[in-house]
Design a protein around this motif. Structure first.
Motif, PDB file in Angstrom:
ATOM      1  N   GLU A 226      -4.125   0.381  -0.476  1.00  0.00           N
ATOM      2  CA  GLU A 226      -3.974  -0.021   0.920  1.00  0.00           C
ATOM      3  C   GLU A 226      -3.065   0.964   1.625  1.00  0.00           C
ATOM      4  N   LEU A 227      -3.026   0.845   2.934  1.00  0.00           N
ATOM      5  CA  LEU A 227      -2.165   1.731   3.722  1.00  0.00           C
ATOM      6  C   LEU A 227      -1.140   0.905   4.469  1.00  0.00           C
ATOM      7  N   ALA A 228       0.112   1.309   4.423  1.00  0.00           N
ATOM      8  CA  ALA A 228       1.150   0.599   5.171  1.00  0.00           C
ATOM      9  C   ALA A 228       0.845   0.718   6.658  1.00  0.00           C
ATOM     10  N   VAL A 229       1.137  -0.352   7.384  1.00  0.00           N
ATOM     11  CA  VAL A 229       0.936  -0.326   8.833  1.00  0.00           C
ATOM     12  C   VAL A 229       1.965   0.630   9.428  1.00  0.00           C
ATOM     13  N   PRO A 230       1.543   1.525  10.321  1.00  0.00           N
ATOM     14  CA  PRO A 230       2.492   2.509  10.852  1.00  0.00           C
ATOM     15  C   PRO A 230       3.681   1.836  11.516  1.00  0.00           C
ATOM     16  N   GLY A 231       4.827   2.447  11.434  1.00  0.00           N
ATOM     17  CA  GLY A 231       6.018   1.936  12.116  1.00  0.00           C
ATOM     18  C   GLY A 231       6.827   1.006  11.254  1.00  0.00           C
ATOM     19  N   GLN A 232       6.319   0.539  10.158  1.00  0.00           N
ATOM     20  CA  GLN A 232       7.079  -0.358   9.294  1.00  0.00           C
ATOM     21  C   GLN A 232       7.228   0.274   7.920  1.00  0.00           C
TER      22      GLN A 232
ATOM     23  N   CYS B 225      -4.402  14.096  -6.229  1.00  0.00           N
ATOM     24  CA  CYS B 225      -3.349  13.791  -5.249  1.00  0.00           C
ATOM     25  C   CYS B 225      -3.985  13.177  -4.009  1.00  0.00           C
ATOM     26  N   ALA B 226      -3.150  12.454  -3.269  1.00  0.00           N
ATOM     27  CA  ALA B 226      -3.564  11.981  -1.941  1.00  0.00           C
ATOM     28  C   ALA B 226      -3.120  13.026  -0.933  1.00  0.00           C
ATOM     29  N   GLU B 227      -3.971  13.299   0.042  1.00  0.00           N
ATOM     30  CA  GLU B 227      -3.633  14.299   1.049  1.00  0.00           C
ATOM     31  C   GLU B 227      -3.873  13.688   2.413  1.00  0.00           C
ATOM     32  N   SER B 228      -2.974  13.922   3.353  1.00  0.00           N
ATOM     33  CA  SER B 228      -3.043  13.220   4.635  1.00  0.00           C
ATOM     34  C   SER B 228      -4.361  13.472   5.364  1.00  0.00           C
ATOM     35  N   VAL B 229      -4.964  14.641   5.194  1.00  0.00           N
ATOM     36  CA  VAL B 229      -6.220  14.904   5.909  1.00  0.00           C
ATOM     37  C   VAL B 229      -7.320  13.916   5.519  1.00  0.00           C
ATOM     38  N   ASP B 230      -7.169  13.217   4.416  1.00  0.00           N
ATOM     39  CA  ASP B 230      -8.194  12.252   3.996  1.00  0.00           C
ATOM     40  C   ASP B 230      -7.869  10.830   4.435  1.00  0.00           C
ATOM     41  N   LEU B 231      -6.739  10.627   5.107  1.00  0.00           N
ATOM     42  CA  LEU B 231      -6.354   9.263   5.476  1.00  0.00           C
ATOM     43  C   LEU B 231      -6.777   8.972   6.913  1.00  0.00           C
ATOM     44  N   PRO B 232      -7.165   7.728   7.180  1.00  0.00           N
ATOM     45  CA  PRO B 232      -7.591   7.401   8.541  1.00  0.00           C
ATOM     46  C   PRO B 232      -6.405   7.357   9.499  1.00  0.00           C
ATOM     47  N   GLY B 233      -6.687   7.589  10.766  1.00  0.00           N
ATOM     48  CA  GLY B 233      -5.690   7.377  11.824  1.00  0.00           C
ATOM     49  C   GLY B 233      -4.507   8.314  11.762  1.00  0.00           C
ATOM     50  N   GLY B 234      -4.684   9.503  11.209  1.00  0.00           N
ATOM     51  CA  GLY B 234      -3.575  10.469  11.199  1.00  0.00           C
ATOM     52  C   GLY B 234      -2.394  10.030  10.363  1.00  0.00           C
ATOM     53  N   ARG B 235      -2.614   9.105   9.432  1.00  0.00           N
ATOM     54  CA  ARG B 235      -1.503   8.634   8.589  1.00  0.00           C
ATOM     55  C   ARG B 235      -0.997   9.737   7.684  1.00  0.00           C
ATOM     56  N   GLU B 236       0.265   9.603   7.300  1.00  0.00           N
ATOM     57  CA  GLU B 236       0.839  10.510   6.303  1.00  0.00           C
ATOM     58  C   GLU B 236       0.734   9.850   4.926  1.00  0.00           C
ATOM     59  N   VAL B 237       0.880  10.620   3.885  1.00  0.00           N
ATOM     60  CA  VAL B 237       0.635  10.068   2.550  1.00  0.00           C
ATOM     61  C   VAL B 237       1.631   9.007   2.129  1.00  0.00           C
ATOM     62  N   ASP B 238       2.787   8.953   2.784  1.00  0.00           N
ATOM     63  CA  ASP B 238       3.743   7.934   2.364  1.00  0.00           C
ATOM     64  C   ASP B 238       3.279   6.524   2.717  1.00  0.00           C
ATOM     65  N   ALA B 239       2.180   6.416   3.476  1.00  0.00           N
ATOM     66  CA  ALA B 239       1.606   5.089   3.761  1.00  0.00           C
ATOM     67  C   ALA B 239       0.772   4.566   2.584  1.00  0.00           C
ATOM     68  N   VAL B 240       0.463   5.420   1.635  1.00  0.00           N
ATOM     69  CA  VAL B 240      -0.471   5.031   0.561  1.00  0.00           C
ATOM     70  C   VAL B 240       0.207   4.153  -0.478  1.00  0.00           C
ATOM     71  N   ARG B 241      -0.484   3.060  -0.837  1.00  0.00           N
ATOM     72  CA  ARG B 241      -0.103   2.276  -2.027  1.00  0.00           C
ATOM     73  C   ARG B 241      -1.373   2.014  -2.802  1.00  0.00           C
ATOM     74  N   VAL B 242      -1.277   2.128  -4.092  1.00  0.00           N
ATOM     75  CA  VAL B 242      -2.484   1.918  -4.891  1.00  0.00           C
ATOM     76  C   VAL B 242      -2.313   0.703  -5.795  1.00  0.00           C
ATOM     77  N   ASP B 243      -3.449   0.186  -6.214  1.00  0.00           N
ATOM     78  CA  ASP B 243      -3.452  -1.039  -7.012  1.00  0.00           C
ATOM     79  C   ASP B 243      -3.980  -0.743  -8.411  1.00  0.00           C
TER      80      ASP B 243
ATOM     81  N   THR C 181       0.368  16.429   4.483  1.00  0.00           N
ATOM     82  CA  THR C 181       1.319  15.873   3.535  1.00  0.00           C
ATOM     83  C   THR C 181       0.524  15.480   2.292  1.00  0.00           C
ATOM     84  N   MET C 182       1.212  15.407   1.154  1.00  0.00           N
ATOM     85  CA  MET C 182       0.484  15.260  -0.113  1.00  0.00           C
ATOM     86  C   MET C 182       1.391  14.571  -1.123  1.00  0.00           C
ATOM     87  N   ARG C 183       0.812  13.750  -1.971  1.00  0.00           N
ATOM     88  CA  ARG C 183       1.594  13.278  -3.102  1.00  0.00           C
ATOM     89  C   ARG C 183       0.709  12.999  -4.308  1.00  0.00           C
TER      90      ARG C 183
END
Ligand code: FUB
Ligand code: ZN
Length: 655
Positions: free
Chosen positions: A590-596, A554-572, A636-638
């Motif tokens: 990649e990570l979605a840019v915050p706010g969009q 799973c992806a977990e927010s503690v591993d993402l840069p900049g305090g992102r939440e897991v819903d920013a994650v997209r994988v290829d 957060t986690m997914r």
């Protein structure tokens, strides 16, 4: 089915016949690695933790309150609180039986002394019913849980007898079982309990005492259900599995733990009575349930409202209930089906569920637990105080105890008996089903002694080495399960001469005259892989998951840069995920840019305007084993990760 004439006495499940003969806790020891660490924590911390909480919550004190005539005023906990004291006793008995902690026998004796005086002369034992000021006995069969509690009491008594010999606890359990037969047998109350559990317990008591009437009573309970024996309720009779007779049902439905305990009990009855139709009915239900109603983790039950299975393919990751107890019950069912049939697919599901549900529930220190095992946590929870009870499904952290605290004691008894799930024997040899560092010593038919040692760092690594310690001078067969998750890759088996061959999912065998020092080596391909879902699991369309060996990631927010939440994650998924350090996986993405598109006032748009929100590249998305999530604070986690581009063709099932 072959007769199990030579049986260990320390067996959690002891069928008198079946395709495979289980090995007991005196024949299999787990000596290191993933499960050993968890079993040690279980023995050192979890057993005490559960006892302390039940003291504090008053569930143990209920027995004294009953004896002292103040239970109507002072009773604490839910109607089934007694059952958790019994499950703890069962866990303690198995732990004692596999050599953990010398103080356990004294603790079992002390708890037994507390319970014993609360049993009434006719064997009735409940702190919730039947005394002045309480509802009468058996006045609420749908919800009262009296027979469910007996089931756990009987299982504790059986465990105590098998692990430590005849005891006061076993006598209490037997008196309760005699009372059940007298009260619910032919000519008695023609009812069933709203929560199955007594069935499997009575069969195990019949196995351990040789008394046919316990088996007959279990068979009666299995056959009575499904004919409207219980009141209709808002969830429907399917909730209690009282809508369709067990032998006619095609799928597990209703409350997941109830459904799975009942199915386990039905297998026990079928095996002991030679009822092939009943066994076939449960096999059919298992197949459909696994094909349509089971999460990637092995979790079962997608309804929060009634803790029930959803309809086929209703498996939303963010609303996954997947109760820990349902995972435990699923392992119980799969183990029984494996013993009866020898089919390795049951060991496959047990493995998946053990690593991704049972191992997920407890915290690293064994003092907090997940009750529900969601596959997607959208918001960070708050830290539950270490000394507070928790709502069972809402926290994003494990909690030390719950008002309904069925899961911690269920985890405890499962970990305590786990060595017994590793291997079996039959007339031809030994079968290894689960991989862990272990010592195994048993006798094959005809008293031929065999001893072997298993060494592995599974599930981190995929190399399993079996070294023969003792072997008769006759040929026999060592069978090793090649997990279903290896499909599409290559697993290798090397015999003692070093001859290597590719082996397909299922069972790989080596037959020969083994000599002490011979080594057999299984190499399982552990590269992380993308997993796609059947397109009918609509809730995960456009997403993929990652599995490495038996572990779901799973992806977990503690591993993402900049305090992102897991819903920013997209994988290829056009590129492969790779191993990272310390059992992590790094997934291209990649990570979605915050706010969009968070800023939008309305989340829906004409399709022509819809476009992916801006994203920034990253070196890779760090994924961790799902069982380890939420060990580093709120997050957060997914599990199911959106892909960078909408996928034209959903991938086929790969797991
Ligand atoms: O009803 C007893 C236990 O409590 C069930 O097995 C769990 O699902 C929880 O509801
Ligand atoms: Zn539970």
């Amino acid at each position: 089915m072959r007769e199990n004439t030579e049986r260990s006495s320390v067996l959690p499940v002891a069928p008198s016949r079946g395709r495979l003969r289980p090995l007991g806790l005196d024949e299999v020891q787990i000596t290191g690695g993933f499960w050993d660490r968890r079993r040690q924590v279980n023995a050192i911390a979890t057993l005490d933790h559960c006892r302390d909480w039940m003291e504090r919550a008053g569930w143990i004190g209920n027995f004294s309150a009953a004896v002292e005539g103040r239970i109507h005023r002072d009773r604490r906990g839910r109607e089934f609180a007694d059952s958790d004291v019994y499950k703890l006793l069962e866990a303690m008995a198995w732990a004692a039986g596999s050599g953990a902690g010398t103080g356990l026998d004294a603790q079992i004796a002390a708890l037994t002394e507390t319970i014993a005086p609360a049993q009434e002369p006719d064997g009735y034992l409940s702190t919730a019913f039947g005394r002045p000021g309480q509802q009468p006995r058996y006045s609420d069969l749908p919800w009262g849980h009296e027979l469910y509690c007996y089931g756990h009491l009987i299982q504790a008594g059986v465990a105590q007898t098998r692990a430590r010999g005849e005891s006061e606890l076993a006598k209490i359990a037997r008196r309760a079982a005699d009372h059940v037969c007298a009260t619910f047998g032919p000519g008695g109350i023609e009812g069933v309990c709203g929560h199955p559990e007594i069935e499997t317990a009575l069969v195990e008591l019949a196995r351990t005492t040789g008394e046919q009437r316990y088996l007959d009573q279990a068979a009666l309970f299995v056959d009575r259900r499904g004919h409207g024996a219980l009141a209709d309720i808002e969830f429907g009779r399917a909730y209690f599995q009282d809508d369709v007779p067990v032998r006619e049902a095609t799928v597990l439905r209703g409350h997941a733990v109830r459904a799975l305990y009942l199915a386990a009990g039905a297998v026990d009855v079928a095996v002991e009575t030679g009822d092939e139709d009943l066994l076939a009915a449960v096999v059919r239900q298992w197949e459909t349930t696994v094909a349509r109603r089971t999460y990637l983790t092995g979790g079962m039950g997608s309804h929060h409202r009634d803790e029930s299975f959803g309809d086929d393919f209703v498996l939303p990751p963010d609303r996954a209930y997947a109760e820990t107890c349902a995972g435990v019950a699923s392992v119980m069912l799969s183990w029984r089906l494996l013993l009866a049939t020898g089919d390795p697919r049951y060991a496959d599901l047990a493995e998946r569920t053990l690593f991704n549900v049972v191992a997920t529930s407890p915290s690293e220190d064994g003092r907090a637990f997940f009750y529900a095992n969601t596959l997607h946590r959208r918001r960070r929870g708050t830290v539950s105080p270490a000394d507070a009870e928790s709502p069972r499904a809402e926290s994003s952290l494990r909690a030390p105890w719950f008002a309904v605290s069925c899961c911690p004691t269920n985890v405890a008894r499962t970990l305590a008996q786990l060595p017994a799930y590793l291997a079996t024997a039959d007339d031809h040899g030994i079968q290894l089903h689960q991989y862990a560092d272990a010592e195994i010593a048993t006798s094959l038919a005809g008293g031929r002694d065999v001893a072997l040692r298993v060494r592995t760092d599974y599930p981190s690594g995929g190399c399993v080495t079996v070294r023969i310690g003792r072997s008769p001078a006759h040929p026999w067969t060592l069978s090793l399960r090649v997990p279903a998750w290896t499909r599409g890759t290559t697993a290798w088996l090397a015999d003692p001469d070093g001859v290597r061959r590719a082996v397909a999912p299922g069972t790989a065998e080596v037959t020969r005259v083994f000599r002490p020092g011979d080594e057999i080596r299984l190499d399982l391909p552990m590269a992380p892989r993308w997993i796609g879902a059947d397109p009918r699991v609509d809730a995960v369309r456009g997403t993929v998951a990652v599995q490495r060996g038996p572990l779901v990631y799973c992806a977990e927010s503690v591993d993402l840069p900049g305090g992102r939440e897991v819903d920013a994650v997209r994988v290829d998924p056009s590129a492969e995920p790779e191993d990272g350090p310390d059992d992590t996986v790094v997934a291209p993405g990649e990570l979605a840019v915050p706010g969009q598109p968070d800023g939008a006032a309305w989340p829906y748009r004409p399709l022509a305007e819809a476009s992916a929100s801006a994203a920034e590249g990253t070196a890779g998305i760090v994924l961790v084993p799902y069982h380890s999530w939420a060990n580093r604070g709120p997050s957060t986690m997914r599990v199911w990760l959106p892909t960078t581009e909408p996928r034209a063709t959903p991938p086929g099932r790969q797991s």
